[in-house]
Design an enzyme around this catalytic site. Structure first.
Site, PDB file in Angstrom:
ATOM      1  N   TYR A  69      -4.797   1.090 111.163  1.00 17.77           N
ATOM      2  CA  TYR A  69      -5.058  -0.197 110.515  1.00 17.77           C
ATOM      3  C   TYR A  69      -5.278  -1.316 111.540  1.00 17.77           C
ATOM      4  O   TYR A  69      -6.269  -2.058 111.442  1.00 17.77           O
ATOM      5  CB  TYR A  69      -3.929  -0.547 109.557  1.00 17.77           C
ATOM      6  CG  TYR A  69      -4.277  -1.657 108.595  1.00 17.77           C
ATOM      7  CD1 TYR A  69      -5.045  -1.409 107.456  1.00 17.77           C
ATOM      8  CD2 TYR A  69      -3.862  -2.965 108.839  1.00 17.77           C
ATOM      9  CE1 TYR A  69      -5.383  -2.428 106.588  1.00 17.77           C
ATOM     10  CE2 TYR A  69      -4.197  -3.988 107.972  1.00 17.77           C
ATOM     11  CZ  TYR A  69      -4.951  -3.717 106.847  1.00 17.77           C
ATOM     12  OH  TYR A  69      -5.295  -4.735 105.999  1.00 17.77           O
ATOM     13  N   GLU A  95     -13.193  -4.815 113.426  1.00 17.32           N
ATOM     14  CA  GLU A  95     -13.814  -5.850 112.590  1.00 17.32           C
ATOM     15  C   GLU A  95     -13.933  -7.160 113.356  1.00 17.32           C
ATOM     16  O   GLU A  95     -14.952  -7.871 113.263  1.00 17.32           O
ATOM     17  CB  GLU A  95     -12.982  -6.062 111.325  1.00 17.32           C
ATOM     18  CG  GLU A  95     -12.974  -4.873 110.362  1.00 17.32           C
ATOM     19  CD  GLU A  95     -12.000  -5.076 109.212  1.00 17.32           C
ATOM     20  OE1 GLU A  95     -11.666  -6.243 108.924  1.00 17.32           O
ATOM     21  OE2 GLU A  95     -11.566  -4.078 108.604  1.00 17.32           O
TER      22      GLU A  95
END
Length: 357
Positions: free
Chosen positions: A281, A288
Site C-alpha cells: 500500500y 502514485e
C-alpha cells in the site's frame, strides 16, 4: 403439626402455574410422583420461619418433569399437562384445600386463554414471515456481493497475470505500453469500485465510508486525470508500477471477501489479506505520487484544466497548484488508510487469538 404455605394457581391449555407464598425459601424439594405434586421447603410463610410442605393430586395426568424458580418473595412452579386441554378444576377432590386459591394475577378464562394462543400463533407467524423476508434479503445481498467480488477478482487477476507474462516475455519494453494494453480493464474495474463506496454508505457491508472513499477517489483521480487525460503519460514506466501494485493488492482482497460471503475462511488467504498491504500500500501511494510529480510539467505546458482568470489579469491558475495540494492530501489519506487497515488487522488477529484460547 404440618405447616402449609399459601398456594395460588392458574392454568393454560398446556401448563399449570403454581405460586407458593414463601419468603427466602431454602432447601426446596419439588417433585411429581404418580400424578401427585409434593413440595417441601424452609422459609418465612404465614406461620413465620418454619418448614412448609403440601401435596396436590392433579385432576388429569401431568408430565413428571417440572420447573421452578425461587425469588425473594415466592416460589414459582410450572407443571406441563400430559394432554393439551382445559381443566374444570386443579385437583381430584372437588373441595379444594384451604391453602389453595386462584392466582388472579395470571388467571384467564378458557376463551381468553384461547385468544392468547391465537395471538401467540399470529405473532409466531409474523416472525416467521419477517425471517423469510430477511433470509431472502440476506441471500440476495450475499449473491450480489459474491458476484461483485468475483468480477473484480477476475478483472484484477487478468491485469496482474497479463502484466507479469508480458514482463517475462518483453522485459523492459513492456513497461512502456502498459496503458494501451491494460487501461480498458483497469478503467472498468475502477469505475466498478465506486460500488464499494455505496455499499459502505448504505450499510450493505460493515466498513468505514471515509477510508473506502479515499481509496476509490484517489485511484480514479490518478487513472482518469493523471494517466487518462495526458497522452504523454501513457508511455511512462510509472503506469506499470501503479497498475501492478494496485492489482497485487486486489488479487488477495477480493477472494477473501468472496469466501466471507459464505462465512468461509482460508487461513493463508486471511493472513495475506491483512498483511500484504503493509509493503504494497505505501509503495502504491509512492508510485502514485511519482506519477503526479511527473505530470506537473505536462499540465503547466499544455495548460490543461487550468482555471482562467478575468481578461484584465490576463493569466490563469495552473492545474499544477491543485496537484501540489493533492500531493499533501495524498499522504494524509495514506495515514488515514494505514491506521484503518492496522486497526482491522489488529482486531482480526486479536479475535482469532481469543477464539484459540
Amino acid at each position: 403439626m404440618t405447616l402449609t404455605p399459601h398456594v395460588y394457581w392458574a392454568q393454560r391449555h398446556e401448563e399449570i402455574y403454581l405460586r407458593v407464598e414463601l419468603t427466602d425459601a431454602q432447601n426446596i424439594a419439588v417433585r411429581v410422583h404418580e400424578n401427585v405434586l409434593q413440595f417441601r421447603a424452609q422459609g418465612h410463610g404465614a406461620k413465620g420461619q418454619n418448614e412448609y410442605k403440601f401435596s396436590l393430586e392433579f385432576l388429569l395426568p401431568v408430565k413428571p418433569e417440572i420447573s421452578y424458580k425461587s425469588t425473594q418473595r415466592q416460589v414459582n412452579i410450572t407443571v406441563r399437562k400430559e394432554q393439551h386441554g382445559w381443566w374444570e378444576r386443579l385437583i381430584v377432590q372437588e373441595r379444594k384445600p384451604v391453602f389453595l386459591a386462584p392466582d388472579f394475577d395470571r388467571w384467564l378464562d378458557e376463551s381468553d386463554a384461547e385468544m392468547e394462543i391465537r395471538l401467540k400463533e399470529e405473532k409466531r407467524n409474523r416472525l416467521k414471515a419477517s425471517r423469510h423476508q430477511e433470509d431472502g434479503f440476506i441471500s440476495l445481498k450475499t449473491g450480489f456481493l459474491f458476484v461483485y467480488n468475483l468480477v473484480q477478482f477476475l478483472g484484477f487477476s487478468w491485469i496482474f497475470v497479463n502484466m507479469t507474462v508480458r514482463l517475462f516475455i518483453f522485459g523492459q519494453d513492456s513497461l512502456y505500453d502498459t496503458f494501451h494494453t491494460i487501461s480498458d480493464v483497469m478503467f472498468f474495474c475502477q469505475i466498478l469500485a465506486t460500488v464499494e463506496v455505496l455499499n459502505a454508505a448504505f450499510g450493505v457491508v460493515r466498513t468505514g465510508v471515509i477510508p473506502t472513499l479515499i481509496q476509490v477517489v484517489g485511484r480514479n483521480f490518478i487513472l482518469f486525470i493523471i494517466f487518462g487525460s495526458l497522452e504523454e503519460m501513457h508511455h511512462r514506466p510509472v503506469v506499470f508500477f501503479v497498475f501492478y501494485l494496485w492489482s497485487a493488492i486486489e488479487i488477495f482482497r477480493y477472494p477473501f471477501y468472496m469466501l466471507g460471503c459464505f462465512n468461509t475462511e482460508w487461513k493463508t488467504l486471511t493472513w495475506l489479506r491483512y498483511t500484504i498491504w503493509i509493503p504494497l500500500y505505501p509503495l502504491g501511494v509512492l508510485a502514485e505520487a511519482v506519477a503526479v510529480i511527473q505530470s506537473i510539467p505536462l499540465f503547466d505546458e499544455t495548460k490543461l484544466f487550468s482555471i482562467p482568470l478575468p481578461k484584465v489579469i490576463d493569466t490563469s491558475i495552473s492545474f499544477s497548484y491543485i496537484l501540489y495540494i493533492y500531493l499533501v492530501l495524498m499522504f494524509l489519506g495514506l495515514y488515514i488508510n494505514l491506521c484503518h487497515l492496522y486497526k482491522q488487522r489488529k482486531r482480526r488477529f486479536r479475535t482469532k487469538k481469543r477464539k484459540a484460547n
